[in-house]
Design a protein around this motif. Structure first.
Motif, PDB file in Angstrom:
ATOM      1  N   LEU A  94     -50.025  32.913  77.315  1.00 24.91           N
ATOM      2  CA  LEU A  94     -51.162  32.666  76.206  1.00 24.91           C
ATOM      3  C   LEU A  94     -51.233  31.495  76.018  1.00 24.91           C
ATOM      4  O   LEU A  94     -52.268  30.467  76.473  1.00 24.91           O
ATOM      5  N   PHE A  95     -49.934  31.087  75.525  1.00 25.79           N
ATOM      6  CA  PHE A  95     -50.222  29.000  75.425  1.00 25.79           C
ATOM      7  C   PHE A  95     -50.600  28.953  76.433  1.00 25.79           C
ATOM      8  O   PHE A  95     -51.138  27.171  76.763  1.00 25.79           O
ATOM      9  N   SER A  96     -49.722  28.915  77.714  1.00 24.62           N
ATOM     10  CA  SER A  96     -50.009  28.269  79.180  1.00 24.62           C
ATOM     11  C   SER A  96     -51.162  28.764  79.521  1.00 24.62           C
ATOM     12  O   SER A  96     -51.644  27.177  80.453  1.00 24.62           O
ATOM     13  N   CYS A  97     -52.200  29.573  79.082  1.00 32.55           N
ATOM     14  CA  CYS A  97     -53.427  29.538  79.661  1.00 32.55           C
ATOM     15  C   CYS A  97     -54.478  27.903  78.932  1.00 32.55           C
ATOM     16  O   CYS A  97     -54.810  28.455  79.340  1.00 32.55           O
ATOM     17  N   THR A  98     -53.969  27.864  77.552  1.00 35.43           N
ATOM     18  CA  THR A  98     -54.623  27.922  76.900  1.00 35.43           C
ATOM     19  C   THR A  98     -54.382  26.938  77.046  1.00 35.43           C
ATOM     20  O   THR A  98     -55.382  25.553  77.660  1.00 35.43           O
ATOM     21  N   SER A  99     -53.925  26.559  77.722  1.00 40.11           N
ATOM     22  CA  SER A  99     -52.944  24.316  77.610  1.00 40.11           C
ATOM     23  C   SER A  99     -53.358  23.902  78.663  1.00 40.11           C
ATOM     24  O   SER A  99     -53.531  22.911  79.215  1.00 40.11           O
ATOM     25  N   HIS A 100     -53.323  25.317  79.910  1.00 37.52           N
ATOM     26  CA  HIS A 100     -53.792  24.687  81.009  1.00 37.52           C
ATOM     27  C   HIS A 100     -54.998  25.172  81.636  1.00 37.52           C
ATOM     28  O   HIS A 100     -55.119  25.043  82.478  1.00 37.52           O
ATOM     29  N   SER A 134     -60.513  27.692  71.948  1.00 41.47           N
ATOM     30  CA  SER A 134     -60.246  26.400  73.131  1.00 41.47           C
ATOM     31  C   SER A 134     -61.493  26.086  73.931  1.00 41.47           C
ATOM     32  O   SER A 134     -61.430  25.541  74.256  1.00 41.47           O
ATOM     33  N   PHE A 135     -61.808  27.478  74.348  1.00 36.56           N
ATOM     34  CA  PHE A 135     -62.961  27.485  75.458  1.00 36.56           C
ATOM     35  C   PHE A 135     -64.652  27.142  74.809  1.00 36.56           C
ATOM     36  O   PHE A 135     -65.237  27.833  75.780  1.00 36.56           O
ATOM     37  N   ASN A 136     -64.233  27.479  73.138  1.00 38.56           N
ATOM     38  CA  ASN A 136     -65.808  27.756  72.401  1.00 38.56           C
ATOM     39  C   ASN A 136     -66.059  28.582  72.503  1.00 38.56           C
ATOM     40  O   ASN A 136     -67.685  28.716  72.541  1.00 38.56           O
ATOM     41  N   PHE A 137     -65.146  29.818  73.353  1.00 37.94           N
ATOM     42  CA  PHE A 137     -66.158  31.736  73.039  1.00 37.94           C
ATOM     43  C   PHE A 137     -65.484  32.297  71.919  1.00 37.94           C
ATOM     44  O   PHE A 137     -64.917  32.959  71.187  1.00 37.94           O
ATOM     45  N   HIS A 138     -66.764  31.362  70.152  1.00 38.96           N
ATOM     46  CA  HIS A 138     -66.282  31.680  69.499  1.00 38.96           C
ATOM     47  C   HIS A 138     -66.838  33.251  69.150  1.00 38.96           C
ATOM     48  O   HIS A 138     -65.815  33.783  67.944  1.00 38.96           O
ATOM     49  N   VAL A 139     -67.537  33.768  69.786  1.00 41.09           N
ATOM     50  CA  VAL A 139     -68.446  34.890  69.806  1.00 41.09           C
ATOM     51  C   VAL A 139     -67.086  36.102  69.728  1.00 41.09           C
ATOM     52  O   VAL A 139     -66.500  36.564  69.204  1.00 41.09           O
ATOM     53  N   ASP A 140     -65.933  35.491  71.081  1.00 36.96           N
ATOM     54  CA  ASP A 140     -65.197  36.491  71.222  1.00 36.96           C
ATOM     55  C   ASP A 140     -63.914  36.234  70.193  1.00 36.96           C
ATOM     56  O   ASP A 140     -63.039  37.902  70.415  1.00 36.96           O
ATOM     57  N   ALA A 141     -63.443  34.971  69.866  1.00 38.30           N
ATOM     58  CA  ALA A 141     -62.445  34.855  68.999  1.00 38.30           C
ATOM     59  C   ALA A 141     -62.893  35.374  68.039  1.00 38.30           C
ATOM     60  O   ALA A 141     -62.144  36.173  67.365  1.00 38.30           O
ATOM     61  N   HIS A 142     -64.692  35.833  67.716  1.00 31.05           N
ATOM     62  CA  HIS A 142     -64.728  36.863  66.041  1.00 31.05           C
ATOM     63  C   HIS A 142     -64.275  37.957  66.188  1.00 31.05           C
ATOM     64  O   HIS A 142     -64.242  38.569  65.013  1.00 31.05           O
TER      65      HIS A 142
END
Length: 312
Positions: A94-100, A134-142
């Motif tokens: 998950l960290f790698s997907c975010t950082s890359h 990190s991708f501004n998919f805030h609805v999904d994050a919420h």
């Protein structure tokens, strides 16, 4: 909740949507690997080797190979080591997907997490929130938070912070209220973001409510929270309140002085700003470039403005 803000996705629909992202190759890999008897798990040394391989693949951006190795760990790890091994692997991925900036792969990984029944694990929920934010998919994050039963403030803090960073102030304050209503106690990482949102919105009423909550929380005094309080009241234009809070601080850092001086300069109170700057110098506190620029600009302003006034 702001009327313009999208509705959250119901849990059942959200899960089904995510599961559609599981690649067929993953399912085929599990089937082809089933000839390896689960009753004959590999040793811990091999699991450690596979974990190392995942971290190496992930750090180099070879996510496809990392995902395949993750499936192999799931199939071959013993019951006593599989949970920890899988969690460490997924966390690293998950960290790698975010950082890359690998959104499709991260979405696939979320689908795999749901397939494993780990979507509510307290280690993974914050990382999923970070990924989507990190991708501004805030609805999904919420929605990830909505579908979890975690009572720790960490994932909420991450989402609130991302909302504020992206100037989604209404959403940040709504999330804070939702968090409190669920009985989750804010901590010293929650309040700075919430206070900043109140200051940016000039919401004095709610800002004062948050201030009362801080005073009533019985938490240890926190420098970052106090700096945020001073900044918030400065944005409200309540410079006297900001100064009272500043003077009550048992300790200050360079940000404390920057914030208070900025409170004065934002109101054009250059005399007070200069006096506070002189006190800063006398105390021997490190002066940041921000403070120097602010004071230098003030000096130029106070010297040049009178000379620019039209002659009568």
């Amino acid at each position: 909740m702001p009327s313009s803000y999208p509705h959250f996705i119901p849990k059942e629909l959200f899960v089904s949507q995510i599961q559609r992202f599981i690649p067929k190759s993953w399912k085929q890999l599990e089937k082809s690997s089933s000839i390896l008897e689960p009753s004959s798990p590999v040793g811990d040394s091999m699991i450690d080797s596979l974990l190392t391989s995942i971290k190496t693949y992930a750090s180099e951006g070879h996510l496809s190979e990392a995902f395949k190795t993750l499936s192999l760990i799931k199939l071959r790890a013993s019951s006593s080591t599989s949970c920890d091994a899988i969690l460490h692997s997924i966390s690293s991925l998950l960290f790698s997907c975010t950082s890359h900036k690998s959104f499709p792969q991260g979405r696939q990984l979320h689908a795999h997490i749901i397939r494993l029944g780990l979507e509510q694990h307290p280690i993974l929920v914050p990382k999923l929130v970070t990924f989507y934010s990190s991708f501004n998919f805030h609805v999904d994050a919420h929605t990830v938070i909505e579908n979890s039963n975690i009572l720790h403030p960490l994932p909420w803090n991450l989402l609130i912070s991302s909302y504020v960073k992206n100037e989604l102030l209404d959403e940040a304050l709504y999330t804070y209220k939702q968090m409190v209503n669920k009985g989750i106690r804010p901590d010293s990482f929650t309040y700075p973001s919430v206070l900043k949102a109140c200051g940016e919105k000039l919401d004095i009423g709610f800002g004062r409510e948050v201030h009362k909550s801080i005073d009533a929380s019985c938490q240890e005094w926190n420098l970052f929270v106090h700096n945020s309080l001073v900044s918030m009241y400065g944005k409200f234009g309540l410079v006297d309140v900001a100064r009272q809070l500043f003077e009550k601080m048992p300790q200050r850092d360079v940000i404390s002085w920057n914030v208070m001086i900025s409170c004065y300069t934002s109101k054009g109170l250059w005399k007070e700003a200069f006096e506070l700057f002189g006190r800063l110098q006398m105390e021997g506190t490190e002066i940041s470039i921000i403070t120097w620029n602010t004071i230098a600009g003030g000096c130029l302003r106070t010297v040049l403005v009178p000379t620019l006034e039209p002659l009568s």
